[in-house]
Design a protein around this motif. Structure first.
Motif, PDB file in Angstrom:
ATOM      1  N   SER A   2      -0.401 -28.710  12.303  1.00 43.41           N
ATOM      2  CA  SER A   2       0.094 -27.440  12.827  1.00 43.41           C
ATOM      3  C   SER A   2       0.952 -26.760  11.776  1.00 43.41           C
ATOM      4  CB  SER A   2       0.904 -27.661  14.101  1.00 43.41           C
ATOM      5  OG  SER A   2       2.186 -28.124  13.779  1.00 43.41           O
ATOM      6  N   ASP A   3       1.240 -25.475  11.971  1.00 44.54           N
ATOM      7  CA  ASP A   3       2.020 -24.705  11.002  1.00 44.54           C
ATOM      8  C   ASP A   3       3.412 -25.280  10.757  1.00 44.54           C
ATOM      9  OD1 ASP A   3      -0.041 -22.955  10.600  1.00 44.54           O
ATOM     10  OD2 ASP A   3       0.723 -21.451  11.985  1.00 44.54           O
ATOM     11  N   LEU A   4       3.961 -25.988  11.725  1.00 44.12           N
ATOM     12  CA  LEU A   4       5.322 -26.485  11.607  1.00 44.12           C
ATOM     13  C   LEU A   4       5.434 -27.823  10.892  1.00 44.12           C
ATOM     14  CD1 LEU A   4       6.553 -25.571  15.197  1.00 44.12           C
ATOM     15  CD2 LEU A   4       6.843 -24.273  13.076  1.00 44.12           C
ATOM     16  N   ASN A   5       4.317 -28.462  10.598  1.00 45.28           N
ATOM     17  CA  ASN A   5       4.404 -29.775   9.971  1.00 45.28           C
ATOM     18  C   ASN A   5       3.588 -29.880   8.685  1.00 45.28           C
ATOM     19  OD1 ASN A   5       1.846 -29.874  11.021  1.00 45.28           O
ATOM     20  ND2 ASN A   5       2.172 -31.703  12.243  1.00 45.28           N
ATOM     21  N   ARG A   6       3.526 -28.781   7.937  1.00 44.32           N
ATOM     22  CA  ARG A   6       2.832 -28.803   6.650  1.00 44.32           C
ATOM     23  C   ARG A   6       3.483 -27.846   5.667  1.00 44.32           C
ATOM     24  NH1 ARG A   6      -2.615 -26.358   9.091  1.00 44.32           N
ATOM     25  NH2 ARG A   6      -1.623 -24.750  10.299  1.00 44.32           N
ATOM     26  N   VAL A   7       3.278 -28.123   4.405  1.00 44.52           N
ATOM     27  CA  VAL A   7       3.737 -27.257   3.324  1.00 44.52           C
ATOM     28  C   VAL A   7       2.610 -27.149   2.303  1.00 44.52           C
ATOM     29  CG1 VAL A   7       6.199 -27.721   3.608  1.00 44.52           C
ATOM     30  CG2 VAL A   7       4.837 -29.160   2.087  1.00 44.52           C
ATOM     31  N   TYR A   8       2.742 -26.182   1.408  1.00 44.55           N
ATOM     32  CA  TYR A   8       1.711 -25.901   0.411  1.00 44.55           C
ATOM     33  C   TYR A   8       2.330 -25.984  -0.967  1.00 44.55           C
ATOM     34  CZ  TYR A   8      -0.583 -24.318   4.603  1.00 44.55           C
ATOM     35  OH  TYR A   8      -1.114 -24.269   5.857  1.00 44.55           O
ATOM     36  N   LEU A   9       1.815 -26.893  -1.786  1.00 41.68           N
ATOM     37  CA  LEU A   9       2.337 -27.086  -3.141  1.00 41.68           C
ATOM     38  C   LEU A   9       1.329 -26.558  -4.148  1.00 41.68           C
ATOM     39  CD1 LEU A   9       4.051 -29.161  -1.475  1.00 41.68           C
ATOM     40  CD2 LEU A   9       4.201 -30.447  -3.584  1.00 41.68           C
ATOM     41  N   PHE A  10       1.852 -25.795  -5.111  1.00 45.98           N
ATOM     42  CA  PHE A  10       1.010 -25.277  -6.186  1.00 45.98           C
ATOM     43  C   PHE A  10       1.285 -26.046  -7.461  1.00 45.98           C
ATOM     44  CE2 PHE A  10       0.319 -22.667  -9.930  1.00 45.98           C
ATOM     45  CZ  PHE A  10      -1.022 -22.341  -9.761  1.00 45.98           C
ATOM     46  N   ASP A  30      -0.246 -15.155  -1.946  1.00 43.62           N
ATOM     47  CA  ASP A  30       0.314 -13.903  -2.472  1.00 43.62           C
ATOM     48  C   ASP A  30       1.042 -14.138  -3.799  1.00 43.62           C
ATOM     49  OD1 ASP A  30      -0.668 -12.543  -0.282  1.00 43.62           O
ATOM     50  OD2 ASP A  30       1.279 -12.408   0.740  1.00 43.62           O
ATOM     51  N   TRP A  31       1.818 -15.205  -3.886  1.00 41.69           N
ATOM     52  CA  TRP A  31       2.544 -15.530  -5.114  1.00 41.69           C
ATOM     53  C   TRP A  31       1.584 -15.845  -6.258  1.00 41.69           C
ATOM     54  CZ3 TRP A  31       3.253 -20.281  -7.788  1.00 41.69           C
ATOM     55  CH2 TRP A  31       4.239 -20.246  -8.773  1.00 41.69           C
ATOM     56  N   ILE A  32       0.575 -16.658  -5.972  1.00 40.47           N
ATOM     57  CA  ILE A  32      -0.421 -17.031  -6.986  1.00 40.47           C
ATOM     58  C   ILE A  32      -1.159 -15.796  -7.488  1.00 40.47           C
ATOM     59  CG2 ILE A  32      -2.599 -18.273  -7.369  1.00 40.47           C
ATOM     60  CD1 ILE A  32      -1.469 -20.346  -5.243  1.00 40.47           C
ATOM     61  N   HIS A  35       0.974 -13.333  -9.711  1.00 40.57           N
ATOM     62  CA  HIS A  35       1.282 -13.813 -11.058  1.00 40.57           C
ATOM     63  C   HIS A  35       0.024 -14.221 -11.838  1.00 40.57           C
ATOM     64  CE1 HIS A  35       5.602 -13.634 -10.517  1.00 40.57           C
ATOM     65  NE2 HIS A  35       5.448 -14.209  -9.335  1.00 40.57           N
ATOM     66  N   HIS A  36      -1.149 -14.013 -11.241  1.00 39.87           N
ATOM     67  CA  HIS A  36      -2.439 -14.310 -11.891  1.00 39.87           C
ATOM     68  C   HIS A  36      -2.507 -15.760 -12.375  1.00 39.87           C
ATOM     69  CE1 HIS A  36      -3.041 -10.012 -11.676  1.00 39.87           C
ATOM     70  NE2 HIS A  36      -1.854  -9.865 -12.254  1.00 39.87           N
ATOM     71  N   LEU A  37      -2.147 -16.684 -11.491  1.00 38.53           N
ATOM     72  CA  LEU A  37      -2.034 -18.090 -11.867  1.00 38.53           C
ATOM     73  C   LEU A  37      -3.342 -18.857 -11.707  1.00 38.53           C
ATOM     74  CD1 LEU A  37       1.392 -18.837 -10.178  1.00 38.53           C
ATOM     75  CD2 LEU A  37       0.939 -18.095 -12.524  1.00 38.53           C
ATOM     76  N   TRP A  84      -7.109 -25.384  -2.357  1.00 36.87           N
ATOM     77  CA  TRP A  84      -7.682 -24.134  -2.851  1.00 36.87           C
ATOM     78  C   TRP A  84      -7.508 -24.094  -4.366  1.00 36.87           C
ATOM     79  CZ3 TRP A  84      -4.550 -24.972   1.231  1.00 36.87           C
ATOM     80  CH2 TRP A  84      -4.997 -24.576   2.496  1.00 36.87           C
ATOM     81  N   HIS A  85      -8.562 -23.756  -5.083  1.00 33.30           N
ATOM     82  CA  HIS A  85      -8.526 -23.672  -6.541  1.00 33.30           C
ATOM     83  C   HIS A  85      -8.504 -22.199  -6.958  1.00 33.30           C
ATOM     84  CE1 HIS A  85      -9.509 -27.978  -7.218  1.00 33.30           C
ATOM     85  NE2 HIS A  85      -9.933 -27.841  -5.974  1.00 33.30           N
ATOM     86  N   PHE A  86      -7.549 -21.859  -7.807  1.00 31.05           N
ATOM     87  CA  PHE A  86      -7.385 -20.488  -8.276  1.00 31.05           C
ATOM     88  C   PHE A  86      -7.574 -20.411  -9.784  1.00 31.05           C
ATOM     89  CE2 PHE A  86      -5.143 -20.588  -4.290  1.00 31.05           C
ATOM     90  CZ  PHE A  86      -5.337 -19.337  -3.743  1.00 31.05           C
TER      91      PHE A  86
END
Length: 97
Positions: A2-10, A30-32, A35-37, A84-86
């Protein structure tokens, strides 16, 4: 998760460490993009290891003693974690198992 028990690491390509952590996918994206990362964004369980999460979700079963070894647990990341790969801020690949 669920949205409350996860985070996203880049993590940038060829980086040993993550450079950012976000509470939502959209903030990270949006951050990625801004900054064209280039790198990978991975969803991680919050307040739980990837190892324990994979076992609790039925994605991993211990089969040998090495599966319980500290060196194995410390490096464990599950193929079932969404990622997700950017490239230069553009989304190339999305893995949603």
């Amino acid at each position: 998760m669920s949205d409350l028990n996860r985070v996203y690491l880049f993590s940038a390509h060829k980086s040993n460490f993550s450079s950012a952590v976000f509470s939502t996918y959209l903030q990270a994206k949006d951050w990625i993009e801004s900054h064209h990362l280039s790198g990978i964004l991975i969803e991680y369980p919050l307040d739980q290891s990837c190892y324990d999460w994979a076992i609790n979700e039925g994605h991993f079963k211990e089969k040998t003693p090495i599966d319980r070894a500290p060196v194995f647990i410390a490096k464990f990341v599950s193929a079932y974690q969404r990622n997700w790969h950017f490239e230069h801020g553009d989304l190339l690949v999305h893995t949603d198992v």
